[in-house]
Design a protein around this motif. Structure first.
Motif, PDB file in Angstrom:
ATOM      1  N   ASN A   1      -6.175   3.170  -8.632  1.00  0.00           N
ATOM      2  CA  ASN A   1      -5.556   3.730  -9.868  1.00  0.00           C
ATOM      3  C   ASN A   1      -6.083   3.063 -11.252  1.00  0.00           C
ATOM      4  O   ASN A   1      -5.788   2.251 -11.545  1.00  0.00           O
ATOM      5  CB  ASN A   1      -3.949   2.932  -9.721  1.00  0.00           C
ATOM      6  CG  ASN A   1      -3.244   2.922  -8.261  1.00  0.00           C
ATOM      7  OD1 ASN A   1      -3.117   4.139  -7.808  1.00  0.00           O
ATOM      8  ND2 ASN A   1      -2.491   1.790  -7.694  1.00  0.00           N
TER       9      ASN A   1
ATOM     10  N   ILE B   1       0.732  -1.224   0.200  1.00  0.00           N
ATOM     11  CA  ILE B   1       0.393  -0.193   0.011  1.00  0.00           C
ATOM     12  C   ILE B   1       1.096   0.890  -0.254  1.00  0.00           C
ATOM     13  O   ILE B   1       0.743   2.310  -0.638  1.00  0.00           O
ATOM     14  CB  ILE B   1      -0.996   0.047   1.401  1.00  0.00           C
ATOM     15  CG1 ILE B   1      -1.944  -0.853   1.071  1.00  0.00           C
ATOM     16  CG2 ILE B   1      -2.052   1.509   1.193  1.00  0.00           C
ATOM     17  CD1 ILE B   1      -2.507  -1.157   2.230  1.00  0.00           C
ATOM     18  N   ASN B   2       1.596   0.970   0.842  1.00  0.00           N
ATOM     19  CA  ASN B   2       2.842   2.638   0.810  1.00  0.00           C
ATOM     20  C   ASN B   2       3.588   2.898  -0.099  1.00  0.00           C
ATOM     21  O   ASN B   2       4.524   3.802  -0.362  1.00  0.00           O
ATOM     22  CB  ASN B   2       2.953   2.425   2.620  1.00  0.00           C
ATOM     23  CG  ASN B   2       1.917   2.347   3.347  1.00  0.00           C
ATOM     24  OD1 ASN B   2       0.665   3.661   3.561  1.00  0.00           O
ATOM     25  ND2 ASN B   2       2.224   2.274   4.771  1.00  0.00           N
TER      26      ASN B   2
ATOM     27  N   GLU C   1       2.324   0.982  -3.501  1.00  0.00           N
ATOM     28  CA  GLU C   1       1.121   2.497  -3.752  1.00  0.00           C
ATOM     29  C   GLU C   1       0.291   1.376  -5.156  1.00  0.00           C
ATOM     30  O   GLU C   1      -0.309   1.809  -5.814  1.00  0.00           O
ATOM     31  CB  GLU C   1       1.404   3.345  -4.888  1.00  0.00           C
ATOM     32  CG  GLU C   1       2.454   4.767  -3.345  1.00  0.00           C
ATOM     33  CD  GLU C   1       2.800   5.787  -4.867  1.00  0.00           C
ATOM     34  OE1 GLU C   1       2.386   5.757  -5.805  1.00  0.00           O
ATOM     35  OE2 GLU C   1       3.648   6.642  -4.232  1.00  0.00           O
TER      36      GLU C   1
ATOM     37  N   THR D   1      -6.769  -0.030   1.685  1.00  0.00           N
ATOM     38  CA  THR D   1      -6.171   1.341   1.139  1.00  0.00           C
ATOM     39  C   THR D   1      -7.608   1.607   0.234  1.00  0.00           C
ATOM     40  O   THR D   1      -8.362   0.757  -0.326  1.00  0.00           O
ATOM     41  CB  THR D   1      -5.242   1.246   0.233  1.00  0.00           C
ATOM     42  OG1 THR D   1      -5.162   2.636  -0.568  1.00  0.00           O
ATOM     43  CG2 THR D   1      -5.472   0.360  -1.068  1.00  0.00           C
ATOM     44  N   THR D   2      -8.010   2.770   0.282  1.00  0.00           N
ATOM     45  CA  THR D   2      -9.278   3.258  -1.024  1.00  0.00           C
ATOM     46  C   THR D   2      -8.568   4.173  -2.033  1.00  0.00           C
ATOM     47  O   THR D   2      -8.833   4.556  -3.207  1.00  0.00           O
ATOM     48  CB  THR D   2      -9.952   4.428   0.470  1.00  0.00           C
ATOM     49  OG1 THR D   2      -9.078   5.227  -0.111  1.00  0.00           O
ATOM     50  CG2 THR D   2     -10.661   4.066   0.973  1.00  0.00           C
ATOM     51  N   ARG D   3      -7.014   3.838  -2.416  1.00  0.00           N
ATOM     52  CA  ARG D   3      -6.716   4.192  -3.529  1.00  0.00           C
ATOM     53  C   ARG D   3      -7.031   4.093  -4.518  1.00  0.00           C
ATOM     54  O   ARG D   3      -7.223   2.301  -5.128  1.00  0.00           O
ATOM     55  CB  ARG D   3      -4.586   4.256  -3.628  1.00  0.00           C
ATOM     56  CG  ARG D   3      -4.554   4.362  -4.801  1.00  0.00           C
ATOM     57  CD  ARG D   3      -2.446   4.182  -5.002  1.00  0.00           C
ATOM     58  NE  ARG D   3      -2.088   5.171  -3.566  1.00  0.00           N
ATOM     59  CZ  ARG D   3      -1.841   3.967  -2.375  1.00  0.00           C
ATOM     60  NH1 ARG D   3      -1.577   2.908  -1.789  1.00  0.00           N
ATOM     61  NH2 ARG D   3      -1.071   5.094  -1.552  1.00  0.00           N
TER      62      ARG D   3
ATOM     63  N   SER E   1      -3.464  -0.503  -5.777  1.00  0.00           N
ATOM     64  CA  SER E   1      -4.699   0.153  -5.964  1.00  0.00           C
ATOM     65  C   SER E   1      -5.237  -0.644  -5.161  1.00  0.00           C
ATOM     66  O   SER E   1      -5.026  -1.627  -4.065  1.00  0.00           O
ATOM     67  CB  SER E   1      -5.796   0.326  -7.391  1.00  0.00           C
ATOM     68  OG  SER E   1      -5.395  -1.018  -7.792  1.00  0.00           O
ATOM     69  N   LYS E   2      -6.630  -0.347  -4.599  1.00  0.00           N
ATOM     70  CA  LYS E   2      -7.847  -0.761  -3.744  1.00  0.00           C
ATOM     71  C   LYS E   2      -8.013  -2.459  -4.315  1.00  0.00           C
ATOM     72  O   LYS E   2      -7.936  -3.318  -3.866  1.00  0.00           O
ATOM     73  CB  LYS E   2      -9.454  -0.440  -3.656  1.00  0.00           C
ATOM     74  CG  LYS E   2      -9.598  -1.125  -2.524  1.00  0.00           C
ATOM     75  CD  LYS E   2     -11.162  -0.519  -2.510  1.00  0.00           C
ATOM     76  CE  LYS E   2     -12.708  -1.029  -1.531  1.00  0.00           C
ATOM     77  NZ  LYS E   2     -13.387  -0.045  -1.134  1.00  0.00           N
TER      78      LYS E   2
END
Length: 403
Positions: free
Chosen positions: A214, A169-170, A173, A210-212, A175-176
């Protein structure tokens, strides 16, 4: 990240130099079943040496011997024989060069390979299997980077899984959607290890989220850039043919395009039938070949002259009995894209998107595009076109007041 101590290397107990007592070496290893450290003593034949110097030398050699064994993963608590296995996590290129046999202890990589062998006959080898291979391979690589790769698999715990997902996640990066796929794959893998009685419980739980989002959707290729691709692919006409089948007939570049056979093309009526097997959602559909593309198919590529059982895309740039590798055309497209200095958002799949956008801008009704693309509803097509082409307004384009 705190790392568990797995071994304490050998030391000598020389009984304060008293030769009348038994000397020994001692070391500790973590018991994979209990998680506790277990101390081991080894006496060998140290008592046969009758002076301090020679006995000390023998003890030091014994320490070195067991230290080397411990560092390579040996444990007195488990079978110390090594296993040879087919490693399904190796990249194809490495596999071809070095073979599929590796010598390892029962690590995460060993069990990952065994698990992939277990599921191989039950899942899609073209779609799902590569996803499982990729996700488990990445986890193994991360474990190696953390010093966990050579450990017994049972040392992997929930804290390690949390650390891995935080890294995804960090640091990466992801995605969800990708995080969800990793969770699904690793949960299934460790659940199998529970059933195999390797683990008592599944360590894949209480993981970070995560709510990311992409957005990795391909960009439609601008018309000027498509003309540059056309010119650049004249030395690779097979690739240009594949681009046109996507653009004009909305064939998906995976199964639909790659597994297309000559017999699927109706040269008289100008239709392509995508058979039930390779089609997405396992639905057969028939799509239109625009007149000018059909003329090129017959006059330039002369596909009608080949064996009807041949694949349209095969070796040596022409139809043949063997499938091309699944990434072959994509790699060739990317090479030309990079050579032309085009943006990386132009993907091989972009050719299909580009055709849909250009058809819509040319005034072809959404209903016709829906049928060509095989969308289940007109609403899907409308959302698709809106996302790709944006809102179109002649009034905004030509009547907007000038500052």
């Amino acid at each position: 990240m705190k790392r568990e101590k797995l071994i304490i290397l050998p030391k000598i107990n020389n009984r304060k130099g008293d030769l009348s007592k038994q000397w020994f070496i001692y070391f500790s290893v973590r018991n994979p079943a209990s998680g506790k450290m277990h101390r081991e003593r080894k006496y060998a034949n140290l008592s046969s040496f009758m002076d301090v110097e020679s006995r000390t030398k023998a003890a030091e050699n014994l320490c070195l011997e067991y230290a080397e064994k411990l560092k390579t993963g040996w444990s007195p608590l488990v079978d110390d024989s090594k296993v040879i296995y087919n490693d399904q996590l190796e990249y194809d290129k490495i596999t071809r060069i070095y073979g599929k046999k590796r010598s390892e202890n029962k690590t995460i990589r060993y069990y990952g390979s065994k698990y992939l062998e277990h599921i191989m006959g039950n899942i899609d080898k073209e779609g799902t299997l590569p996803t499982y291979q990729s996700k488990i391979r990445i986890f193994c690589m991360w474990a190696d980077s953390q010093g966990l790769g050579g450990n017994d698999v049972t040392t992997i715990n929930n804290r390690n899984m949390v650390d891995f997902f935080n890294w995804l996640i960090n640091d990466q990066e992801r995605s969800k959607k990708t995080i969800s796929t990793y969770r699904q794959v690793l949960q299934a893998f460790f659940e199998w290890l529970v059933k195999e009685k390797v683990f008592i419980s599944n360590p894949v739980h209480d993981l970070p989220n995560t709510t990311r989002i992409n957005d990795q959707a391909p960009f439609p290729i601008q018309r000027e850039d498509m003309l540059k691709f056309k010119e650049a692919t004249q030395t690779d006409l097979q690739l240009w043919l594949a681009i046109q089948f996507q653009y004009y007939c909305a064939l998906r570049p995976g199964h639909e395009l790659r597994e297309l056979k000559i017999k699927n093309i109706n040269f008289s009526s100008g239709l392509v039938t995508v058979t039930r097997g390779p089609a997405k959602m396992r639905i057969t559909r028939t799509v239109v070949i625009p007149d000018h593309f059909l003329e090129d198919i017959k006059n330039i590529f002369k596909l009608q002259e080949y064996n009807r059982e041949f694949y349209v895309f095969s070796n040596n740039g022409k139809p043949g009995p063997k499938l091309l590798g699944k990434n072959n055309l994509r790699f060739r497209f990317n090479k030309i894209r990079d050579m032309l200095g085009m943006p990386h958002e132009y993907k091989f799949y972009s050719c299909k998107y580009t055709g849909g956008v250009d058809a819509s801008l040319a005034g072809i009704p959404d209903k016709h595009i829906q049928m060509q693309f095989g969308h289940s509803s007109i609403a899907t097509t409308e959302r698709y076109l809106m996302r790709m082409r944006g809102y179109q307004s002649e009034l905004l384009k030509h009547k907007f007041p000038k500052i």
